[in-house]
Motif scaffolding. Structure first.
Motif, PDB file in Angstrom:
ATOM      1  N   VAL A 136       0.848  -1.197   0.000  1.00  0.00           N
ATOM      2  CA  VAL A 136       0.000   0.000   0.000  1.00  0.00           C
ATOM      3  C   VAL A 136       0.883   1.247   0.000  1.00  0.00           C
ATOM      4  CG1 VAL A 136      -1.785   1.272   1.258  1.00  0.00           C
ATOM      5  CG2 VAL A 136      -1.893  -1.231   1.146  1.00  0.00           C
ATOM      6  N   ASP A 137       1.951   1.225   0.811  1.00  0.00           N
ATOM      7  CA  ASP A 137       2.880   2.376   0.841  1.00  0.00           C
ATOM      8  C   ASP A 137       3.467   2.609  -0.538  1.00  0.00           C
ATOM      9  OD1 ASP A 137       2.451   2.682   3.473  1.00  0.00           O
ATOM     10  OD2 ASP A 137       4.385   1.864   4.154  1.00  0.00           O
ATOM     11  N   HIS A 138       3.904   1.531  -1.161  1.00  0.00           N
ATOM     12  CA  HIS A 138       4.544   1.655  -2.466  1.00  0.00           C
ATOM     13  C   HIS A 138       3.544   2.194  -3.497  1.00  0.00           C
ATOM     14  CE1 HIS A 138       7.500   1.018  -5.528  1.00  0.00           C
ATOM     15  NE2 HIS A 138       6.728   0.172  -6.197  1.00  0.00           N
ATOM     16  N   ALA A 139       2.323   1.687  -3.444  1.00  0.00           N
ATOM     17  CA  ALA A 139       1.291   2.164  -4.383  1.00  0.00           C
ATOM     18  C   ALA A 139       1.046   3.653  -4.172  1.00  0.00           C
ATOM     19  CB  ALA A 139       0.006   1.367  -4.178  1.00  0.00           C
ATOM     20  N   GLN A 140       1.033   4.078  -2.925  1.00  0.00           N
ATOM     21  CA  GLN A 140       0.800   5.507  -2.652  1.00  0.00           C
ATOM     22  C   GLN A 140       1.970   6.354  -3.153  1.00  0.00           C
ATOM     23  OE1 GLN A 140      -0.266   5.075   1.596  1.00  0.00           O
ATOM     24  NE2 GLN A 140      -2.082   6.283   1.063  1.00  0.00           N
ATOM     25  N   GLU A 141       3.184   5.812  -3.027  1.00  0.00           N
ATOM     26  CA  GLU A 141       4.360   6.536  -3.542  1.00  0.00           C
ATOM     27  C   GLU A 141       4.259   6.714  -5.057  1.00  0.00           C
ATOM     28  OE1 GLU A 141       7.500   4.788  -0.281  1.00  0.00           O
ATOM     29  OE2 GLU A 141       7.937   4.445  -2.413  1.00  0.00           O
ATOM     30  N   ILE A 142       3.811   5.654  -5.719  1.00  0.00           N
ATOM     31  CA  ILE A 142       3.670   5.722  -7.184  1.00  0.00           C
ATOM     32  C   ILE A 142       2.656   6.797  -7.567  1.00  0.00           C
ATOM     33  CG2 ILE A 142       2.808   4.456  -9.209  1.00  0.00           C
ATOM     34  CD1 ILE A 142       4.120   1.936  -8.007  1.00  0.00           C
ATOM     35  N   LEU A 143       1.521   6.785  -6.879  1.00  0.00           N
ATOM     36  CA  LEU A 143       0.480   7.769  -7.213  1.00  0.00           C
ATOM     37  C   LEU A 143       0.973   9.184  -6.895  1.00  0.00           C
ATOM     38  CD1 LEU A 143      -2.823   5.914  -6.218  1.00  0.00           C
ATOM     39  CD2 LEU A 143      -1.606   5.970  -8.408  1.00  0.00           C
ATOM     40  N   ALA A 144       1.749   9.321  -5.803  1.00  0.00           N
ATOM     41  CA  ALA A 144       2.283  10.646  -5.445  1.00  0.00           C
ATOM     42  C   ALA A 144       3.276  11.113  -6.504  1.00  0.00           C
ATOM     43  CB  ALA A 144       2.944  10.586  -4.066  1.00  0.00           C
ATOM     44  N   ALA A 145       4.084  10.183  -7.027  1.00  0.00           N
ATOM     45  CA  ALA A 145       5.070  10.555  -8.056  1.00  0.00           C
ATOM     46  C   ALA A 145       4.365  11.054  -9.318  1.00  0.00           C
ATOM     47  CB  ALA A 145       5.965   9.356  -8.377  1.00  0.00           C
ATOM     48  N   PHE A 146       3.272  10.393  -9.683  1.00  0.00           N
ATOM     49  CA  PHE A 146       2.509  10.860 -10.857  1.00  0.00           C
ATOM     50  C   PHE A 146       1.832  12.199 -10.556  1.00  0.00           C
ATOM     51  CE2 PHE A 146       2.876   6.491 -12.503  1.00  0.00           C
ATOM     52  CZ  PHE A 146       3.224   6.788 -13.820  1.00  0.00           C
ATOM     53  N   ALA A 147       1.325  12.338  -9.330  1.00  0.00           N
ATOM     54  CA  ALA A 147       0.643  13.594  -8.975  1.00  0.00           C
ATOM     55  C   ALA A 147       1.624  14.758  -9.029  1.00  0.00           C
ATOM     56  CB  ALA A 147       0.018  13.472  -7.584  1.00  0.00           C
TER      57      ALA A 147
END
Ligand code: COA
Ligand code: MG
Length: 297
Positions: free
Chosen positions: A249-260
Motif C-alpha cells: 500500500v505504501d509503495h502504491a501511494q508513492e507511485i500515485l504521489a510521483a505521478f501527482a
C-alpha cells in the motif's frame, strides 16, 4: 464488488461444522451439497442447508454460498429449489464443461426467482471450471458467453486428476504438474477476460500452513483475488495473503504521489526504477482495494 478473499467449504450434512460459520472469519462460506456429502446424505443435507439459510435471512456476514450437485447427477434442479428461497449469496457450480452449463443453471435460477418473487438475476454463480477433461478447452468462451450471473471462475485439481486418470497432481515440492498449471493459468486468464474474480483452488494439506501461505502469496502475485479453503485454520492465512500488505500500500501511494507531482507525465522514475501507466493502474487498484478493506481512508 469487494473481492472475496476466502471461501470456506463446509460439508452440508454436518450440523457441527455449520455451527462454526459465525466465528470462522471467512469472507464467504460454501455449504456443500456435492463431494463432501455422501449420496445417502444428500436429501438430509439439503434440508439442513435450507433450514440454515432460512434462519439467517438478513444476516450476511460471512456470505453464504451453496455448492450444488453437477448437471449430470440429476440433482441440480432439486438442490436449487431447496436453497433459493433462503436467498444464498451465490451458487458454486461444480464440474461444468462449458459456459452453456452455467447458462442452464442460470435459467433454473431465473424461473425459481420468478416463482418466489425474488429479485431477478440476484444470485450469482461461480463455476468450478476445470474439473472435466473437456472443460479447460472452453475457458476462453466465458468472456463472450453473456452470462450475467457469472461472478468468478475457480478451478479444481482433484476432480481433474480423476477425470484424466492421473494418480497425482503435484510434485513433492508442491509444484503443480504441467496439465494442472495449464488449467490454472487458463482459469486465471478466462476470469480476467470475463471481468470476474479469479479464485485459486484449495490447498488440500490443511495442516501445512507454510505451503498454504507460500502458494497463496504466489497466487495473489499472479492475479488471483481469493482462494478456496477446506479447514477453518486456513482462513486467516488466506485472508492475510489476499489483502494488500502495508508495504504494498505504501509503495502504491508513492507511485500515485510521483505521478501527482508530475502532471501529464506518462512515465516517472521512482527509487531508480521506471514507472509507467501499467504501474499506475496497478497502484490505483491496490489503493482502491486497501480503501475497500478499510486499510486506508
Ligand atoms: N468447516 C467448519 N468447521 C470445520 C471445518 C470446516 N470445513 N473443518 C473442520 N472444522 C472444525 C471441526 O469440526 C473441529 O471442530 P471442534 O474443535 O469443535 O471439534 C475443528 O474444526 C478442528 O477440526 P480438525 O479436527 O482439525 O479437522 P477434522 O479432522 O475434524 O476435519 C476435514 C478435517 C478435512 C474432514 C474437514 O476440515 C472438512 O470437512 N473440510 C471440508 C471438506 C469439504 O467441504 N470438502 C469439499 C470441498 S473439496
Ligand atoms: Mg470435487
Amino acid at each position: 464488488m469487494l473481492p472475496i478473499r476466502s471461501f470456506l467449504f463446509i460439508p452440508g450434512d454436518s450440523e457441527k461444522k455449520l455451527s462454526k460459520v459465525d466465528d470462522c472469519g471467512a469472507d464467504a462460506v460454501i455449504l456443500d451439497l456435492e463431494d463432501a456429502v455422501a449420496p445417502a446424505n444428500k436429501v438430509a443435507a439439503r434440508s439442513l442447508i435450507t433450514q440454515f439459510l432460512m434462519e439467517r435471512t438478513g444476516l450476511r456476514s460471512p456470505q453464504i454460498w451453496v455448492r450444488i450437485n453437477p448437471l449430470d447427477t440429476g440433482l441440480t434442479e432439486a438442490d436449487l429449489a431447496a436453497v433459493v428461497g433462503g436467498r444464498p449469496d451465490g451458487i458454486i457450480q461444480p464440474k461444468t464443461d462449458r459456459p452453456a452449463d452455467v447458462a442452464l443453471v442460470s435459467a433454473m435460477l431465473d424461473s425459481l426467482e420468478v416463482d418466489l418473487a425474488l429479485p431477478l438475476g440476484g444470485i450469482p454463480i461461480i463455476p468450478v471450471a476445470t474439473e472435466t477433461a473437456i472443460a479447460p478447452f472452453h475457458l476462453g468462451e466465458y468472456a463472450t458467453a453473456g452470462l450475467s450471473r457469472l461472478a468468478g471462475l475457480t478451478w479444481g485439481a482433484e476432480d481433474l486428476a480423476t477425470a484424466i486418470g492421473a494418480t497425482g497432481n503435484r510434485a513433492a515440492d508442491g509444484q503443480w504438474y504441467f496439465t494442472f498449471q495449464l488449467a490454472r493459468s487458463l482459469t486465471l486468464l478466462a476470469a480476467h477476460a470475463s471481468g470476474v474474480q479469479a479464485i485459486e483452488t484449495l490447498h488440500a494439506d490443511f495442516r501445512d500452513d507454510e505451503g498454504l501461505r507460500h502458494s497463496s502469496l504466489l497466487a495473489r502475485q499472479e492475479g488471483f483475488s481469493g482462494r478456496l479453503a477446506i479447514h477453518p485454520a486456513q482462513v486467516a492465512i488466506i485472508n492475510e495473503c489476499f489483502t494488500p500488505s502495508p508495504a504494498e500500500v505504501d509503495h502504491a501511494q508513492e507511485i500515485l504521489a510521483a505521478f501527482a507531482a508530475n502532471p501529464g507525465a506518462g512515465t516517472v522514475g521512482l527509487g531508480g526504477k521506471m514507472i509507467d501507466i501499467p504501474h499506475r493502474k496497478q497502484a490505483e487498484r491496490i489503493v482502491a482495494e486497501a480503501k475497500a478493506f478499510g486499510l486506508l481512508k
